[in-house]
Write an enzyme that holds these catalytic residues in place. Structure first.
Site, PDB file in Angstrom:
ATOM      1  N   ASP A   1      -3.324   2.240  -1.056  1.00  0.00           N
ATOM      2  CA  ASP A   1      -2.035   1.782  -0.539  1.00  0.00           C
ATOM      3  C   ASP A   1      -2.013   0.263  -0.385  1.00  0.00           C
ATOM      4  O   ASP A   1      -2.885  -0.320   0.266  1.00  0.00           O
ATOM      5  CB  ASP A   1      -1.762   2.420   0.821  1.00  0.00           C
TER       6      ASP A   1
ATOM      7  N   ASP B   1      -8.947  -0.318  -3.227  1.00  0.00           N
ATOM      8  CA  ASP B   1      -8.115   0.307  -2.214  1.00  0.00           C
ATOM      9  C   ASP B   1      -6.895   0.930  -2.901  1.00  0.00           C
ATOM     10  O   ASP B   1      -6.565   0.589  -4.036  1.00  0.00           O
ATOM     11  CB  ASP B   1      -7.703  -0.755  -1.196  1.00  0.00           C
TER      12      ASP B   1
ATOM     13  N   ASP C   1      -6.122  -5.064   0.321  1.00  0.00           N
ATOM     14  CA  ASP C   1      -5.003  -5.898   0.767  1.00  0.00           C
ATOM     15  C   ASP C   1      -4.901  -6.057   2.277  1.00  0.00           C
ATOM     16  O   ASP C   1      -4.106  -6.854   2.759  1.00  0.00           O
ATOM     17  CB  ASP C   1      -3.682  -5.290   0.277  1.00  0.00           C
TER      18      ASP C   1
END
Length: 256
Positions: free
Chosen positions: A29, A27, A205
């Protein structure tokens, strides 16, 4: 309260072969880079793009950034020829030299965006992020808008639940078409070279990454939540740097 899981030093992964046999899905961001107050304010460490490029070469090309951002954003922040999947898997580009693969998807009625923009205008700091087939209402800088943002975005999606879904992110709500997902992107990439036959490893996240983690596990690999496995994006970048050193035998050049 326990701290982050400390992974074995690269290139090893728990219970699996060396990282050289992995297919790595990352991922953007909040995972590779810290979350920024605004989508356009993200700070990309200057050594991150070349690190990802070098690590992709070490993996025979089996590294992809899988993000909710459009591919254009990813190309802007990571201007290196690696595989990328944007818009939560709605657009994938396995071959950096080829055009992206984009399915025919519906777009929400323009009225929906107007209503969301009106809400943002009433809450200074809230903003709209446009995407090819949807939009995001961010309220990180306007936390007082949280309840109203959720209520409005839920109401809008309820008008066409067969075609659109509401995705919760970090202090944001996103309306997107049903169908595409980060998990779907992982499965599509794992079905073709150079990813096929490798052990998928997804690191993210946020709740938006859970489908990617689940897909990696279903395919015999690993799904790691950044906060549990590494703690911070900086710690993940250090781990990736160590992985690159472990596979090449070369020392990283000092940053800066």
């Amino acid at each position: 309260m326990t701290g982050p899981l400390v992974l074995p030093p690269p290139p090893l992964l728990p219970g699996h072969p060396p990282l050289t046999r992995a297919a790595l899905f990352l991922d953007f961001d909040g995972t590779l880079v810290e979350i920024a107050p605004r989508p356009d304010a993200v700070a990309v460490p200057p050594d991150l793009p070349p690190l990802l490029h070098a690590l992709a070469r070490c993996l025979g090309g089996a590294l992809a950034v899988v993000s909710g951002r459009p591919l254009g954003d990813l190309d802007h922040f990571l201007p290196v020829p690696i595989a990328k999947a944007g818009d939560h898997g709605a657009a994938i580009r396995p071959d950096p030299e080829a055009p992206p693969e984009v399915p025919d998807l519906p777009s929400p009625p323009p009225r929906w965006r107007v209503q969301a923009a009106d809400l943002a205008a009433r809450h200074p700091g809230a903003l709209i992020e446009d995407k090819a087939h949807g939009f995001v209402l961010h309220y990180r800088l306007a936390p007082d808008a949280a309840a109203e943002a959720k209520a409005l975005m839920s109401e809008l999606v309820s008008e066409a639940p067969a075609h659109f879904t509401l995705l919760e992110a970090r202090m944001a709500w996103e309306i997107r078409p049903r169908g595409p997902s980060k998990g779907g992107a992982v499965r599509r990439l794992m079905a073709r070279p150079p990813f096929a036959g490798r052990v998928p490893v997804f690191i993210g996240d946020d709740v938006t990454d859970e489908e990617g983690m689940e897909a990696a596990r279903d395919l015999g690999g690993h799904g790691f939540r950044l906060q549990d496995a590494f703690g911070t994006p900086a710690a993940l970048r250090d781990w990736l740097s160590a992985a690159r050193r472990g596979m090449t035998g070369r020392k990283e050049a000092p940053a800066g």
